[in-house]
Scaffold this motif. Structure first.
Motif, mmCIF file in Angstrom:
data_model
loop_
_atom_site.group_PDB
_atom_site.id
_atom_site.type_symbol
_atom_site.label_atom_id
_atom_site.label_comp_id
_atom_site.label_asym_id
_atom_site.label_seq_id
_atom_site.Cartn_x
_atom_site.Cartn_y
_atom_site.Cartn_z
ATOM 1 N N ILE A 234 46.704 81.775 -20.189
ATOM 2 C CA ILE A 234 45.811 82.011 -21.323
ATOM 3 C C ILE A 234 46.414 81.543 -22.639
ATOM 4 N N LYS A 235 47.729 81.649 -22.794
ATOM 5 C CA LYS A 235 48.345 81.210 -24.037
ATOM 6 C C LYS A 235 48.194 79.705 -24.222
ATOM 7 N N ARG A 236 48.492 78.965 -23.174
ATOM 8 C CA ARG A 236 48.333 77.511 -23.244
ATOM 9 C C ARG A 236 46.880 77.128 -23.447
ATOM 10 N N LEU A 237 45.965 77.848 -22.811
ATOM 11 C CA LEU A 237 44.540 77.564 -22.953
ATOM 12 C C LEU A 237 44.078 77.781 -24.388
ATOM 13 N N LYS A 238 44.570 78.834 -25.021
ATOM 14 C CA LYS A 238 44.195 79.095 -26.414
ATOM 15 C C LYS A 238 44.696 77.996 -27.347
ATOM 16 N N VAL A 239 45.902 77.492 -27.069
ATOM 17 C CA VAL A 239 46.458 76.411 -27.889
ATOM 18 C C VAL A 239 45.589 75.160 -27.783
ATOM 19 N N LEU A 240 45.215 74.801 -26.540
ATOM 20 C CA LEU A 240 44.401 73.602 -26.333
ATOM 21 C C LEU A 240 43.006 73.753 -26.926
ATOM 22 N N GLN A 241 42.422 74.942 -26.815
ATOM 23 C CA GLN A 241 41.088 75.165 -27.381
ATOM 24 C C GLN A 241 41.123 75.163 -28.907
ATOM 25 N N LYS A 242 42.220 75.646 -29.467
ATOM 26 C CA LYS A 242 42.361 75.618 -30.931
ATOM 27 C C LYS A 242 42.487 74.184 -31.429
ATOM 28 N N ARG A 243 43.231 73.352 -30.713
ATOM 29 C CA ARG A 243 43.336 71.937 -31.073
ATOM 30 C C ARG A 243 41.988 71.239 -30.957
ATOM 31 N N LEU A 244 41.242 71.583 -29.902
ATOM 32 C CA LEU A 244 39.923 70.981 -29.708
ATOM 33 C C LEU A 244 38.972 71.332 -30.844
ATOM 34 N N SER A 245 39.032 72.567 -31.323
ATOM 35 C CA SER A 245 38.121 73.006 -32.383
ATOM 36 C C SER A 245 38.351 72.257 -33.689
ATOM 37 N N LYS A 246 39.546 71.668 -33.861
ATOM 38 C CA LYS A 246 39.859 70.964 -35.102
ATOM 39 C C LYS A 246 39.521 69.474 -35.047
ATOM 40 N N LYS A 247 39.115 68.980 -33.870
ATOM 41 C CA LYS A 247 38.789 67.563 -33.730
ATOM 42 C C LYS A 247 37.369 67.288 -34.206
ATOM 43 N N GLN A 248 37.162 66.089 -34.690
ATOM 44 C CA GLN A 248 35.828 65.683 -35.123
ATOM 45 C C GLN A 248 34.960 65.415 -33.893
ATOM 46 N N LYS A 249 33.795 66.038 -33.842
ATOM 47 C CA LYS A 249 32.922 65.908 -32.686
ATOM 48 C C LYS A 249 32.479 64.454 -32.511
ATOM 49 N N GLY A 250 32.543 64.002 -31.268
ATOM 50 C CA GLY A 250 32.147 62.639 -30.948
ATOM 51 C C GLY A 250 33.263 61.622 -31.037
ATOM 52 N N SER A 251 34.426 62.010 -31.543
ATOM 53 C CA SER A 251 35.545 61.086 -31.676
ATOM 54 C C SER A 251 36.315 60.976 -30.361
ATOM 55 N N GLN A 252 37.154 59.946 -30.247
ATOM 56 C CA GLN A 252 37.966 59.770 -29.043
ATOM 57 C C GLN A 252 39.006 60.878 -28.909
ATOM 58 N N ASN A 253 39.548 61.317 -30.027
ATOM 59 C CA ASN A 253 40.506 62.430 -29.972
ATOM 60 C C ASN A 253 39.850 63.708 -29.468
ATOM 61 N N CYS A 254 38.585 63.893 -29.822
ATOM 62 C CA CYS A 254 37.847 65.060 -29.329
ATOM 63 C C CYS A 254 37.674 64.980 -27.814
ATOM 64 N N ASP A 255 37.369 63.775 -27.311
ATOM 65 C CA ASP A 255 37.214 63.598 -25.865
ATOM 66 C C ASP A 255 38.534 63.847 -25.141
ATOM 67 N N LYS A 256 39.644 63.397 -25.733
ATOM 68 C CA LYS A 256 40.953 63.623 -25.116
ATOM 69 C C LYS A 256 41.297 65.113 -25.081
ATOM 70 N N ALA A 257 40.971 65.823 -26.169
ATOM 71 C CA ALA A 257 41.243 67.263 -26.211
ATOM 72 C C ALA A 257 40.373 68.014 -25.197
ATOM 73 N N LYS A 258 39.117 67.580 -25.041
ATOM 74 C CA LYS A 258 38.234 68.195 -24.055
ATOM 75 C C LYS A 258 38.783 68.012 -22.651
ATOM 76 N N LEU A 259 39.319 66.826 -22.389
ATOM 77 C CA LEU A 259 39.853 66.536 -21.063
ATOM 78 C C LEU A 259 41.055 67.422 -20.745
ATOM 79 N N LYS A 260 41.902 67.667 -21.726
ATOM 80 C CA LYS A 260 43.068 68.527 -21.512
ATOM 81 C C LYS A 260 42.638 69.964 -21.205
ATOM 82 N N VAL A 261 41.634 70.458 -21.924
ATOM 83 C CA VAL A 261 41.118 71.803 -21.656
ATOM 84 C C VAL A 261 40.512 71.873 -20.253
ATOM 85 N N ALA A 262 39.744 70.832 -19.888
ATOM 86 C CA ALA A 262 39.109 70.807 -18.569
ATOM 87 C C ALA A 262 40.143 70.767 -17.455
ATOM 88 N N LYS A 263 41.227 70.021 -17.649
ATOM 89 C CA LYS A 263 42.273 69.937 -16.624
ATOM 90 C C LYS A 263 42.956 71.284 -16.412
#
Length: 395
Positions: A234-263
């Motif tokens: 859960i700690k690692r998941l919270k870190v990844l979700q927090k990083r995802l929330s700061k990404k601009q929606k629709g950007s490539q960095n947002c897609d990369k952050a989504k992929l890390k959370v999904a993995k």
């Protein structure tokens, strides 16, 4: 995050789908490794089936609104061939039977809605994590070359065919996960009959009481620890979700952050499923009958204090695995009502302790002075209640 060794997840995913006249249909799930062009065709199939499903659902809704109460699957099939395909020529690039199968799925969804009150069918979204399409026939599984040949795809797709099967091929389901992995689930009729149910008695029956602190407590006195896969990550998941929330929606960095959370979510799910398969297989193989308590898990999930922990232990999936594995091996799964006082009743003298709370893990019976462990006592009572319902308990 510490690495946890896992058995091959998709190697364990063999589910009983249904039983028709004591003949088993099994589904074997394999990982696919398509090339770039093959991925494009598979994604086009998924998109076309989603488009067809939404179109058919819209037609049914419009027909109901215009006082034509029912629009049959065969009428929709005729409209698909003579109207929808000519207007959308790109639909001809995918397997026609995959499109027709979506109409069957929609018909089944409406049947469940009217008969079982399972909820009105919804429009499919491309944002849903699990996307799939079905191929009813004309596909080939080659175990020698580890490939699967699908219609409308010229070259066979490389696959990891780790487990062989024999029988008549039924429907195949191709799916893609949120982590961009492709799988195929092949439904097989092996022609084998379910074994006869073995006889059981008091000594060969095991009672199980599930919980959060311990995953399961057995009537034999053994306790199976709760691995708490979600809590460990859960700690690692919270870190990844927090990083995802700061990404601009629709950007490539947002897609990369989504992929890390999904993995990470996929890893947690694989750990959980692997643990449930190992536990359920061991319990079924070692006992002739297993007694469990029927639980209203969906109602228990409404408790905000315990919802996350209850979701993590996956009681419903555990009971489902016990049920179909018991059928496979000729064992018996006994169920008792969810309102039976298994925890508050002394298994020795039958005294009812109505003052017990959830915080009381141990208690002493005032009548027979027996000291009870709450969970072990509950597991013994679950076994007793189940056998009493079967009239097999020798008192």
């Amino acid at each position: 995050m510490k690495a946890v060794p896992l058995l091959n997840f998709y190697a364990k995913c063999i589910y009983i789908v249904k039983t028709i006249d004591i003949i088993m249909l099994k589904a074997y799930k394999y990982r696919l490794y398509p090339t770039g062009s093959q991925k494009e065709i598979l994604l086009k199939h998924i998109g076309a089936c989603r488009f067809t499903y939404n179109w058919a659902l819209e037609q049914k809704i419009k027909a109901y609104e215009t006082d034509k109460k029912h629009l049959s699957r065969f009428e929709l099939q005729s409209c698909l061939v003579h109207e929808l395909k000519p207007e959308n020529t790109w639909l001809k690039e995918v397997n026609s039977q995959a499109l027709l199968n979506t109409l069957i799925n929609l018909e089944s969804a409406f049947t469940r809605f009217f008969r079982e009150k399972k909820g009105f069918p919804r429009f499919k979204s491309r944002k849903v994590p699990f996307q799939s399409f079905q191929i009813p026939q004309h596909y080939v599984v080659d175990f020698e070359n580890n490939t699967i040949k699908l219609p409308k795809i010229k070259q066979p797709i490389r696959a990891k065919l780790h487990r062989k099967f024999e029988g008549k091929l039924k429907t195949a389901t191709v799916s893609i996960t949120k982590t961009r992995k492709f799988y195929i689930s092949v439904l097989v009729d092996d022609g084998k009959e379910l074994p006869e149910t073995q006889k059981f008695d008091n000594n060969s029956t095991l009672g199980i009481d599930v919980g959060v602190t311990h995953f399961a407590t057995l009537s034999s006195g053994k306790k199976i620890d709760n691995p708490k896969h979600l809590k460990n990550s859960i700690k690692r998941l919270k870190v990844l979700q927090k990083r995802l929330s700061k990404k601009q929606k629709g950007s490539q960095n947002c897609d990369k952050a989504k992929l890390k959370v999904a993995k990470l979510h996929e890893r947690i799910r694989n750990q959980r499923i692997d643990f449930l398969h190992n536990t359920s297989s061991k319990l079924v193989s070692e006992n002739q009958a297993i007694a469990v308590e029927s639980l209203d898990v969906s109602g228990m999930l409404k408790s905000h204090c315990l919802a996350q922990s209850i979701s993590d232990v996956s009681w419903s999936e555990f009971f489902r695995q016990l049920e179909y594995k018991a059928q496979w091996y000729g064992k018996t799964l006994l169920k008792i009502g969810q309102f039976e006082p298994s925890s508050k009743l002394c298994n020795i003298c039958g005294h009812y302790n109505g003052e017990m709370t959830l915080a009381d893990r141990k208690w002493e019976c005032p009548d027979c002075s027996t000291k009870h462990d709450r969970d072990i006592n509950a597991a013994i009572n679950v076994k007793k209640f189940a056998l009493q319902n079967q009239n097999l308990l020798n008192i």
